[in-house]
Design an enzyme around this catalytic site. Sequence first.
Site, PDB file in Angstrom:
ATOM      1  N   ALA A 117     -68.592 -10.887 -66.066  1.00  0.00           N
ATOM      2  CA  ALA A 117     -69.740 -11.730 -66.819  1.00  0.00           C
ATOM      3  C   ALA A 117     -69.413 -12.142 -68.179  1.00  0.00           C
ATOM      4  O   ALA A 117     -69.408 -13.382 -68.101  1.00  0.00           O
ATOM      5  CB  ALA A 117     -70.822 -10.888 -66.639  1.00  0.00           C
ATOM      6  N   ALA A 118     -68.936 -11.473 -68.540  1.00  0.00           N
ATOM      7  CA  ALA A 118     -69.019 -11.809 -70.578  1.00  0.00           C
ATOM      8  C   ALA A 118     -67.717 -12.131 -70.353  1.00  0.00           C
ATOM      9  O   ALA A 118     -67.241 -13.039 -71.272  1.00  0.00           O
ATOM     10  CB  ALA A 118     -68.546 -10.295 -71.213  1.00  0.00           C
ATOM     11  N   ARG A 178     -65.579 -25.122 -73.323  1.00  0.00           N
ATOM     12  CA  ARG A 178     -66.343 -26.028 -72.951  1.00  0.00           C
ATOM     13  C   ARG A 178     -66.875 -26.664 -74.774  1.00  0.00           C
ATOM     14  O   ARG A 178     -66.403 -27.838 -74.768  1.00  0.00           O
ATOM     15  CB  ARG A 178     -67.093 -25.646 -72.926  1.00  0.00           C
ATOM     16  CG  ARG A 178     -68.753 -27.508 -72.409  1.00  0.00           C
ATOM     17  CD  ARG A 178     -69.809 -27.048 -71.767  1.00  0.00           C
ATOM     18  NE  ARG A 178     -69.525 -26.170 -70.188  1.00  0.00           N
ATOM     19  CZ  ARG A 178     -69.481 -24.376 -70.425  1.00  0.00           C
ATOM     20  NH1 ARG A 178     -70.547 -23.848 -71.297  1.00  0.00           N
ATOM     21  NH2 ARG A 178     -69.699 -24.438 -68.869  1.00  0.00           N
ATOM     22  N   ARG A 187     -61.892 -26.015 -65.123  1.00  0.00           N
ATOM     23  CA  ARG A 187     -62.741 -26.472 -66.431  1.00  0.00           C
ATOM     24  C   ARG A 187     -61.369 -25.753 -67.278  1.00  0.00           C
ATOM     25  O   ARG A 187     -61.403 -25.143 -69.134  1.00  0.00           O
ATOM     26  CB  ARG A 187     -63.113 -24.486 -66.724  1.00  0.00           C
ATOM     27  CG  ARG A 187     -64.352 -24.880 -65.245  1.00  0.00           C
ATOM     28  CD  ARG A 187     -65.478 -23.077 -65.971  1.00  0.00           C
ATOM     29  NE  ARG A 187     -66.765 -23.646 -65.056  1.00  0.00           N
ATOM     30  CZ  ARG A 187     -68.072 -22.881 -65.110  1.00  0.00           C
ATOM     31  NH1 ARG A 187     -67.570 -21.836 -66.355  1.00  0.00           N
ATOM     32  NH2 ARG A 187     -69.046 -22.936 -64.718  1.00  0.00           N
ATOM     33  N   GLU A 199     -56.677 -10.553 -66.253  1.00  0.00           N
ATOM     34  CA  GLU A 199     -58.227 -10.078 -65.260  1.00  0.00           C
ATOM     35  C   GLU A 199     -56.890  -9.212 -63.966  1.00  0.00           C
ATOM     36  O   GLU A 199     -56.112  -9.726 -63.587  1.00  0.00           O
ATOM     37  CB  GLU A 199     -58.763 -10.758 -64.111  1.00  0.00           C
ATOM     38  CG  GLU A 199     -59.532  -9.986 -62.607  1.00  0.00           C
ATOM     39  CD  GLU A 199     -60.583  -9.146 -63.374  1.00  0.00           C
ATOM     40  OE1 GLU A 199     -60.052  -8.235 -62.738  1.00  0.00           O
ATOM     41  OE2 GLU A 199     -60.996  -9.843 -64.511  1.00  0.00           O
ATOM     42  N   ALA A 234     -76.270  -7.393 -66.350  1.00  0.00           N
ATOM     43  CA  ALA A 234     -75.388  -8.726 -65.873  1.00  0.00           C
ATOM     44  C   ALA A 234     -75.901  -9.769 -67.557  1.00  0.00           C
ATOM     45  O   ALA A 234     -74.568 -10.374 -67.867  1.00  0.00           O
ATOM     46  CB  ALA A 234     -75.631  -9.035 -64.928  1.00  0.00           C
ATOM     47  N   TRP A 279    -108.846 -11.299 -64.428  1.00  0.00           N
ATOM     48  CA  TRP A 279    -108.069  -9.952 -65.548  1.00  0.00           C
ATOM     49  C   TRP A 279    -106.434  -9.756 -64.354  1.00  0.00           C
ATOM     50  O   TRP A 279    -106.866  -8.851 -64.596  1.00  0.00           O
ATOM     51  CB  TRP A 279    -108.529  -9.193 -66.199  1.00  0.00           C
ATOM     52  CG  TRP A 279    -110.000  -9.841 -67.387  1.00  0.00           C
ATOM     53  CD1 TRP A 279    -110.659  -9.424 -66.626  1.00  0.00           C
ATOM     54  CD2 TRP A 279    -109.487  -9.656 -68.475  1.00  0.00           C
ATOM     55  NE1 TRP A 279    -111.764 -10.192 -67.196  1.00  0.00           N
ATOM     56  CE2 TRP A 279    -111.182  -9.939 -68.633  1.00  0.00           C
ATOM     57  CE3 TRP A 279    -108.797  -9.039 -69.192  1.00  0.00           C
ATOM     58  CZ2 TRP A 279    -111.221 -10.009 -70.099  1.00  0.00           C
ATOM     59  CZ3 TRP A 279    -109.002  -9.589 -70.494  1.00  0.00           C
ATOM     60  CH2 TRP A 279    -110.629  -9.712 -70.728  1.00  0.00           C
ATOM     61  N   TYR A 284    -104.590 -18.456 -64.321  1.00  0.00           N
ATOM     62  CA  TYR A 284    -104.896 -17.440 -62.887  1.00  0.00           C
ATOM     63  C   TYR A 284    -105.007 -18.778 -61.552  1.00  0.00           C
ATOM     64  O   TYR A 284    -105.682 -20.100 -61.623  1.00  0.00           O
ATOM     65  CB  TYR A 284    -106.213 -16.906 -63.024  1.00  0.00           C
ATOM     66  CG  TYR A 284    -107.283 -16.965 -62.099  1.00  0.00           C
ATOM     67  CD1 TYR A 284    -107.137 -16.355 -61.294  1.00  0.00           C
ATOM     68  CD2 TYR A 284    -108.497 -17.820 -62.128  1.00  0.00           C
ATOM     69  CE1 TYR A 284    -107.667 -15.510 -60.313  1.00  0.00           C
ATOM     70  CE2 TYR A 284    -109.668 -17.028 -60.897  1.00  0.00           C
ATOM     71  CZ  TYR A 284    -108.873 -16.620 -59.924  1.00  0.00           C
ATOM     72  OH  TYR A 284    -110.202 -16.718 -58.942  1.00  0.00           O
ATOM     73  N   CYS A 303     -74.184  -6.929 -58.886  1.00  0.00           N
ATOM     74  CA  CYS A 303     -75.910  -6.219 -58.720  1.00  0.00           C
ATOM     75  C   CYS A 303     -75.854  -6.680 -57.518  1.00  0.00           C
ATOM     76  O   CYS A 303     -77.091  -6.147 -56.562  1.00  0.00           O
ATOM     77  CB  CYS A 303     -76.505  -7.433 -59.506  1.00  0.00           C
ATOM     78  SG  CYS A 303     -76.294  -6.980 -61.861  1.00  0.00           S
TER      79      CYS A 303
END
Length: 473
Positions: A12-13, A23, A72, A34, A324, A458, A450, A44
Amino acid sequence: MTDPFVVVGGDAAGMSAASKAKRDAPGGEVVVLERSDWVSYGACGLPYYVRGEIADVEDLVVLEPRAVIEDRGIDLRRHHEAVAVDREARTVTVDADDGRYEQPYGELLLATGGRATLPDVPGTDLEGVFSIRSLAAGRALKNYIAPHDVRPARGVEGAGGDELRAHLDEADPDAVGIVGANKIGIELAEAFVGRGLDVHVFDAGPRVLPAFGSDVAETIEEHLRDGGITLHLGTTVEGFRGRDGRVEAVETAVEPVAVDAVVADVGVEPNVEIAAGAGIERGPTGAIATDEYGRTNDPNVYAAGDCAEKRHLLTGEPIHWPFALAANRAGRAVGRTVSGSPTPVGGVVGTQVMKVLDLQVARTGVVDHEEARTAGFDPVSALITTITRAHYYPGWSRMVVHATADADTGRLIGANMVAPEGTAHRINAVATAITAGMTVEAVGSLDFGYAPPFGPVWDPVLGVAKVLDEKLR
């Protein structure tokens, strides 16, 4: 961006940082190291894969390696494990399939993630004892409990494959033990029940899901028991007993409980070994300490994701928050910073939502009074039981909402809630209010939408704010 920008860790990071840096500075060189097969995946979703709701483990992959490399323009190197950092030489020592080499860097991001914390007891090395924090681990677990339901990995060598099948086809477990009544443990309990297994959950604490607060725990525990899950709360696990190298029981201080498999995961431990070896400072949580831009004590080295600390926006203190959204946001911010646009990684208020059988459970902010007092607040709470839709609209259900405010300022500082529906979007509204520093009175005056199918006039958030405001006056 000082070339090359090297990222250690491709989830993720790491991938958020690499993608954003490339980019924003397309001419720059971005290298991602990796050690595993997969990058950028949704861990998850592993409990739902284990249950069988998600057919292929590869369905959890967000970015295919081909897209990372070709679309990319990132130099992605899988099966390349970073083992050391030389800050003076600005190099990373890398073990690859074809040998060890030194990778230079201009700026470095450590996005090494975290791993399951196993209980310090005998027997964790037995066959049939698992933790689940990676796709490979998730696939191995599913292979163990349902070997005929695991599809061959597409183009990934050694991904929990045929070498396991030879002896696991005969395992056919009936009972599973889970050590840790936390989020991942309870989600896996649901997955195992869905597969018709006898499920036992062990925890030394008195309640399940302690992060969600004791006020909703009773509702959750009753629901789990009604769903066929046996809870062993206040129970110390002393070890795992095996026969012929395979787990056969969870040993407790009371009695052994027969099981055929175990998931042992009592928390998340940040992967900080590389950082520590390089003299990168860790904070009080044990994760890597960073400033507001994700920089470590070395201005050329950043850290983000589950290996790094975050800042709690209410308490102002560092926190280890291995989730995440925070990891993706921090990685993206680091990518912008190294490409020339300094961007804070942001803080957290501790928002979580999860599914417990057919209940939705959510929390945000500081809900525990002792924690609130430690942070300098004077906590006052209100607890209400309300409904999720208009009373005359079919399908409504009960919702329990607990909220806490600071008596001195009237500021809303936390909430938790449980119901069969409608908690996820409501807890996000509360998280927004807490982040904005709103008072309970101001929250109670919000102009919520609502309609009878979605809530009562409420809304539960407005309702608990109204009751809490009265207590503060």
